[in-house]
Motif scaffolding. Structure first.
Motif, PDB file in Angstrom:
ATOM      1  N   SER A  56      30.321  32.645  42.019  1.00 41.53           N
ATOM      2  CA  SER A  56      30.098  32.589  40.786  1.00 41.53           C
ATOM      3  C   SER A  56      30.151  31.315  40.368  1.00 41.53           C
ATOM      4  CB  SER A  56      30.890  33.603  39.792  1.00 41.53           C
ATOM      5  OG  SER A  56      30.606  33.443  38.492  1.00 41.53           O
ATOM      6  N   SER A  65      37.731  42.852  33.989  1.00 35.48           N
ATOM      7  CA  SER A  65      38.293  41.797  34.686  1.00 35.48           C
ATOM      8  C   SER A  65      39.650  42.650  34.878  1.00 35.48           C
ATOM      9  CB  SER A  65      38.783  40.716  33.544  1.00 35.48           C
ATOM     10  OG  SER A  65      37.673  40.183  33.114  1.00 35.48           O
ATOM     11  N   HIS A  77      33.359  31.349  37.994  1.00 33.76           N
ATOM     12  CA  HIS A  77      34.629  31.583  38.480  1.00 33.76           C
ATOM     13  C   HIS A  77      34.975  30.925  39.740  1.00 33.76           C
ATOM     14  CE1 HIS A  77      35.225  34.900  35.446  1.00 33.76           C
ATOM     15  NE2 HIS A  77      33.822  35.439  35.947  1.00 33.76           N
ATOM     16  N   CYS A  95      39.610  39.263  44.098  1.00 29.99           N
ATOM     17  CA  CYS A  95      38.505  39.020  43.017  1.00 29.99           C
ATOM     18  C   CYS A  95      39.013  39.789  41.741  1.00 29.99           C
ATOM     19  CB  CYS A  95      37.514  40.211  43.049  1.00 29.99           C
ATOM     20  SG  CYS A  95      36.127  39.532  44.432  1.00 29.99           S
ATOM     21  N   ARG A  96      38.607  39.021  40.502  1.00 35.30           N
ATOM     22  CA  ARG A  96      39.221  39.274  39.169  1.00 35.30           C
ATOM     23  C   ARG A  96      38.211  39.802  38.451  1.00 35.30           C
ATOM     24  NH1 ARG A  96      41.593  35.184  36.188  1.00 35.30           N
ATOM     25  NH2 ARG A  96      42.195  36.621  35.021  1.00 35.30           N
ATOM     26  N   ARG A  97      36.928  39.949  38.740  1.00 36.66           N
ATOM     27  CA  ARG A  97      35.935  40.507  38.237  1.00 36.66           C
ATOM     28  C   ARG A  97      35.145  41.388  38.584  1.00 36.66           C
ATOM     29  NH1 ARG A  97      34.812  38.990  32.668  1.00 36.66           N
ATOM     30  NH2 ARG A  97      32.720  38.190  32.578  1.00 36.66           N
ATOM     31  N   GLU A 150      45.170  38.746  37.378  1.00 36.57           N
ATOM     32  CA  GLU A 150      45.353  37.537  38.511  1.00 36.57           C
ATOM     33  C   GLU A 150      46.283  38.164  39.504  1.00 36.57           C
ATOM     34  OE1 GLU A 150      44.383  34.538  40.896  1.00 36.57           O
ATOM     35  OE2 GLU A 150      43.657  34.800  38.950  1.00 36.57           O
ATOM     36  N   VAL A 193      33.377  37.178  42.827  1.00 35.74           N
ATOM     37  CA  VAL A 193      33.273  38.622  41.910  1.00 35.74           C
ATOM     38  C   VAL A 193      32.634  39.676  42.769  1.00 35.74           C
ATOM     39  CG1 VAL A 193      32.957  37.104  40.023  1.00 35.74           C
ATOM     40  CG2 VAL A 193      31.130  38.008  41.139  1.00 35.74           C
TER      41      VAL A 193
END
Length: 163
Positions: A78, A148, A81, A119-121, A151, A85
């Motif tokens: 992304s 989201s 980011h 991944c955070r999204r 982390e 993602v």
């Protein structure tokens, strides 16, 4: 006697049970009969799940030894980011198995895979006519959903590519 629902990665041996789910998913979106996907697309999609160079994955839901749902997802970069993602591209549950929490279990399975991969999204889209998959309290909400994830702590980040 009912067995527990199992959410797992697809295997090559699942093809005969995966294919009707894939066909059902495509039919739901109007891709059947004269508008069906070319068989080459189905074959390439299937082989991508097992290609270590492809970022495309599949989970299946198994109930009483039968596949009753699928979730296809992919990881990508992304521009906004640092971490990749996760896009939940396809989600489908056999009609006879709906309203049993299978779709939610598959989504949670994708969330777990995203977390494991750092991944955070996660995001996905639903068609405006898909009342089941749209938020019940906000019918006018956008079709694109973003979620989201927290982390991960450095000691919990995976060092290897997800598979």
């Amino acid at each position: 006697m009912s067995t527990a629902l199992i959410i797992r990665h697809v295997t090559r041996q699942d093809y005969a049970q995966w294919l009707p789910l894939w066909d059902g998913y495509n039919a739901f979106y109007g891709r059947s009969g004269p508008t069906a996907l070319a068989s080459e697309i189905t074959q390439i999609t299937w082989t991508r799940f097992f290609d270590t160079y492809e970022p495309v994955y599949a989970l299946v839901a198994e109930l009483d030894g039968q596949l009753v749902g699928l979730a296809h997802y992919l990881f990508h970069r992304s521009t906004i980011h640092i971490n990749s993602v996760c896009y939940l591209q396809d989600l489908f549950t056999r009609e006879s198995a709906r309203s049993k929490g299978i779709g939610k279990a598959l989504i949670n399975g994708v969330y777990d895979q995203a977390k494991e991969s750092g991944c955070r999204r996660i995001y996905w889209q639903t068609h405006e006519t898909n009342k089941t998959a749209r938020p019940p309290l906000r019918p006018a909400s956008r079709q694109l959903r973003f979620h989201s994830l927290p982390e991960p702590r450095p000691e919990n980040r995976p060092s290897d590519r997800h598979r």
